[in-house]
Write an enzyme that holds these catalytic residues in place. Structure first.
Site, mmCIF file in Angstrom:
data_model
loop_
_atom_site.group_PDB
_atom_site.id
_atom_site.type_symbol
_atom_site.label_atom_id
_atom_site.label_comp_id
_atom_site.label_asym_id
_atom_site.label_seq_id
_atom_site.Cartn_x
_atom_site.Cartn_y
_atom_site.Cartn_z
ATOM 1 N N LYS A 208 -7.137 -13.708 -0.509
ATOM 2 C CA LYS A 208 -7.012 -15.126 -0.865
ATOM 3 C C LYS A 208 -6.864 -15.970 0.402
ATOM 4 O O LYS A 208 -7.515 -16.979 0.576
ATOM 5 C CB LYS A 208 -5.791 -15.284 -1.768
ATOM 6 C CG LYS A 208 -5.638 -16.621 -2.406
ATOM 7 C CD LYS A 208 -4.502 -16.570 -3.429
ATOM 8 C CE LYS A 208 -4.036 -17.956 -3.762
ATOM 9 N NZ LYS A 208 -2.877 -17.948 -4.667
ATOM 10 N N GLU A 214 -3.206 -6.513 7.099
ATOM 11 C CA GLU A 214 -3.777 -5.247 6.640
ATOM 12 C C GLU A 214 -5.268 -5.384 6.376
ATOM 13 O O GLU A 214 -6.094 -4.600 6.862
ATOM 14 C CB GLU A 214 -3.092 -4.791 5.336
ATOM 15 C CG GLU A 214 -1.664 -4.321 5.474
ATOM 16 C CD GLU A 214 -0.639 -5.455 5.387
ATOM 17 O OE1 GLU A 214 -1.028 -6.634 5.545
ATOM 18 O OE2 GLU A 214 0.546 -5.147 5.175
ATOM 19 N N GLY A 268 -2.039 -14.060 -6.489
ATOM 20 C CA GLY A 268 -2.668 -12.778 -6.160
ATOM 21 C C GLY A 268 -2.516 -11.730 -7.244
ATOM 22 O O GLY A 268 -3.502 -11.117 -7.694
ATOM 23 N N ARG A 269 -1.291 -11.515 -7.727
ATOM 24 C CA ARG A 269 -1.060 -10.420 -8.673
ATOM 25 C C ARG A 269 -1.580 -10.726 -10.066
ATOM 26 O O ARG A 269 -1.506 -9.889 -10.953
ATOM 27 C CB ARG A 269 0.427 -10.054 -8.706
ATOM 28 C CG ARG A 269 1.357 -11.200 -9.031
ATOM 29 C CD ARG A 269 2.798 -10.830 -8.710
ATOM 30 N NE ARG A 269 3.722 -11.952 -8.868
ATOM 31 C CZ ARG A 269 3.945 -12.892 -7.959
ATOM 32 N NH1 ARG A 269 3.279 -12.874 -6.820
ATOM 33 N NH2 ARG A 269 4.815 -13.848 -8.167
ATOM 34 N N GLU A 354 7.523 -8.364 -8.395
ATOM 35 C CA GLU A 354 7.276 -9.473 -7.460
ATOM 36 C C GLU A 354 7.502 -10.806 -8.184
ATOM 37 O O GLU A 354 7.903 -11.792 -7.589
ATOM 38 C CB GLU A 354 5.844 -9.385 -6.935
ATOM 39 C CG GLU A 354 5.628 -10.157 -5.649
ATOM 40 C CD GLU A 354 4.307 -9.815 -4.983
ATOM 41 O OE1 GLU A 354 4.161 -8.681 -4.491
ATOM 42 O OE2 GLU A 354 3.418 -10.672 -4.978
ATOM 43 N N HIS A 385 6.853 16.804 -17.736
ATOM 44 C CA HIS A 385 7.179 17.990 -16.937
ATOM 45 C C HIS A 385 7.854 17.598 -15.636
ATOM 46 O O HIS A 385 7.969 18.423 -14.727
ATOM 47 C CB HIS A 385 5.898 18.780 -16.645
ATOM 48 C CG HIS A 385 5.260 19.323 -17.882
ATOM 49 N ND1 HIS A 385 5.465 20.620 -18.313
ATOM 50 C CD2 HIS A 385 4.479 18.731 -18.811
ATOM 51 C CE1 HIS A 385 4.799 20.795 -19.444
ATOM 52 N NE2 HIS A 385 4.198 19.670 -19.777
ATOM 53 N N LYS A 513 5.326 -10.447 6.003
ATOM 54 C CA LYS A 513 4.145 -10.778 6.792
ATOM 55 C C LYS A 513 4.558 -11.356 8.159
ATOM 56 O O LYS A 513 3.995 -11.022 9.176
ATOM 57 C CB LYS A 513 3.248 -11.775 6.040
ATOM 58 C CG LYS A 513 2.577 -11.169 4.794
ATOM 59 C CD LYS A 513 1.569 -12.125 4.150
ATOM 60 C CE LYS A 513 0.991 -11.540 2.865
ATOM 61 N NZ LYS A 513 -0.011 -12.354 2.205
#
Ligand code: G6Q
Length: 545
Positions: A208, A214, A268-269, A354, A385, A513
């Site tokens: 965005k 990253e 974003g999410r 978030e 399990h 960031k």
């Protein structure tokens, strides 16, 4: 059009819920269940969703009081404002309109006095033609070869949604093979590209802001690799970009025809429905991507139009508040009984934690009640399990969502009944437990003598009374997955509204960031500034290598 700022714990219903909690706290779900005169109120049927909430520590009064709480906190007003472009992300002064990007085209939503629906549909048709052209081979790479692989380069909201959906809908794959690079760990990107053919790989940079360390580092590493294998001018053929930062995209050398814009009113999410979902569209084909949007849009309408007591996201959110704020549960588990949804818990961790991991209320004051839940989980039966031991017999109360599908995807699948029998048996066992009497009878039947029975029995008793929601859906499809994700998005929103917090900012992420870039500068200049003594000595140790 901002959200109202109501302290939930000052409401009448909260106080009544507190008193009511004392009545319910020690009641057993199995008894609550058998004494209900209206079992249908504990089952929500909608389209191909059957949501059973009857295995919860609630009775009719609980549900009614929780609904009163939603009303007192003006949830209806908040829903209206969200869907109609209210600036409900106040700390960033933004509208929150991820619901608009999955529009069926019949509505009108104004941002700054302009209807945004036409531009949403325009972007969608650009995604459609680009997807079709890449899949058909009309758009080719530098050496005129059709693309075979697509790499999504993004992180957080620009990665988790797309990767979860692409994995979730693998059965519906197009001929393109998807890959995801997210971590700034250089080994991650090198591991992914080592087996790729540069001539036939398309890279989609999703950011965005187009400034995320990253993503930009990974994009540059890949660009260098591509240029070294092909040529400088291959960049404009092999990179597409999704961003709001058109200046930086241009500097990177991306062909304007391969640029997909996005709007700052989509967080974003919550952005997988937008051009951030380009990799999804490429991986499963545009028609399936469109069905995903349709499923989400149907859930949006259900959420907007259904009275609270039958409203799936509202009811699930209220139950979660009941456990979080009254039973003081710290965590919630999500257990999908399909391997395809193995990334759903990770996706929900971001979406939920978030959004609602906040401790300052909408009045600017620290909250004195619990907000965001800790979300975790994995697929059934694998998790049976592994961590189910703690859910069954540990000291913590962990409400769980069990998500299962009536029909499998492969016609040849002969194991579905086995999978689903585990699904049903687990929720039943979590509720019923196993009494000492049943344990003793079983041990005697097995031939154990009295002293062995006595020393063993306590370990084999299951208290039960563990709450679960069962989400039983016809089949995993683009449409049902769209509805399921939208359901959780709205659940997040409802909880944020009631907790009186801002769900759509993420200052904690922004801090990370900033901090890393400062430390990186110091590492590069080999000059450590004044940190605390622990960090100083760790940095010294790192630099001594
Ligand atoms: C999501 C967050 C965060 C964001 C990433 C990537 O809601 O804001 O996870 O998506 O930090 O940001 P960019 O898309 O700007 O690279």
């Amino acid at each position: 059009m901002s959200l109202k700022k109501i302290n939930p714990i000052k409401t009448k219903s909260w106080n009544k819920l507190k008193a009511h909690f004392n009545e319910i706290e020690n009641k057993e779900i199995k008894n609550l269940l058998s004494s209900r005169s209206n079992p249908s109120s504990f089952s929500l049927e909608w389209n191909d969703f059957n949501i059973d909430i009857s295995k919860n520590r609630v009775d009719n009064t609980t549900l009614n009081l929780l609904i009163d709480l939603a009303k007192e906190c003006k949830l209806d007003d908040a829903i209206f404002k969200q869907f109609n472009g209210g600036i409900i992300n106040e700390t960033e002064k933004r509208e929150v309109l991820h619901t608009a990007i999955r529009t069926d085209g019949n509505e009108k939503i104004n941002v700054d006095g302009q209807n945004v629906i036409p531009s949403i549909l325009e972007t969608r048709s650009k995604i459609e033609s680009f997807t079709n052209d890449v899949i058909s081979g009309n758009i080719k790479g530098y050496n005129n070869k059709p693309f075979t692989d697509v790499v999504n380069i993004g992180i957080g909201g620009s990665d988790l949604g797309p990767v979860m959906v692409v994995e979730g809908l693998k059965y519906y794959s197009s001929r393109l093979k998807p890959h995801f690079v997210s971590n700034v760990d250089g080994d991650h990107v090198l591991e992914i590209i080592k087996d790729l053919n540069p001539e036939t790989t398309l890279f989609v940079i999703v950011s965005k802001t187009f400034t995320t360390q990253e993503t930009i580092s990974n994009a540059n590493t890949i660009k260098d690799w591509l240029v070294s294998k092909l040529n400088d001018s291959a960049v404009s053929k092999h990179f597409a970009a999704v961003s709001t930062n058109l200046t930086e995209i241009k500097k990177f050398g991306i062909n304007p025809k391969m640029v997909f814009s996005m709007n700052d009113w989509v967080g974003g999410r919550f952005s997988l429905w937008s051009s951030v979902g380009l990799s999804i569209s490429l991986a499963i084909g545009y028609d399936n991507f469109n069905k995903l949007l349709t499923g989400a849009n149907k859930m949006d309408k259900h959420f907007q139009k259904t009275e609270f007591k039958n409203n799936i996201p509202v009811v699930l959110a209220l139950l979660s508040i009941w456990y979080n704020n009254f039973f003081k549960c710290e965590t919630e588990a999500v257990i999908p009984y399909t391997q395809y949804l193995n990334r759903l818990p990770a996706y929900l961790q971001q979406a939920i934690m978030e959004s609602n991991g906040k401790s300052i209320d909408r009045n600017g004051n620290p909250v004195d009640y619990q907000t965001g839940n800790i979300i975790w989980g994995d697929t059934g039966t694998n998790s049976q399990h592994a961590f189910f031991q703690l859910i069954h017999q540990g000291t913590k109360l962990i409400p769980c969502d069990f998500i299962g599908f009536k029909k499998p995807l492969f016609k040849e699948n002969t194991q579905h009944d086995k999978l689903m029998s585990n699904f049903f048996a687990q929720t039943e066992a979590l509720m019923m437990g196993k009494s000492e009497k049943a344990v003793v009878e079983e041990l005697i039947k097995m031939g154990l003598d009295e002293s062995d029975v006595n020393s063993l029995k306590a370990y084999k008793v299951f208290e039960g009374n563990r709450p679960t929601n069962t989400l039983l859906i016809d089949q995993l499809s683009p449409e049902s997955l769209g509805s399921l994700i939208a359901m959780y998005e709205h659940k997040i929103f409802v909880q944020g509204v009631i907790w009186n917090i801002y769900s759509y900012d993420q200052w904690g992420v922004e801090l990370g960031k900033q901090l890393a870039s400062k430390v990186l500068q110091e590492i590069e200049n080999k000059k450590i500034s004044n940190h605390d003594s622990s960090t100083n000595s760790l940095l010294k140790s790192y630099l001594s290598n």
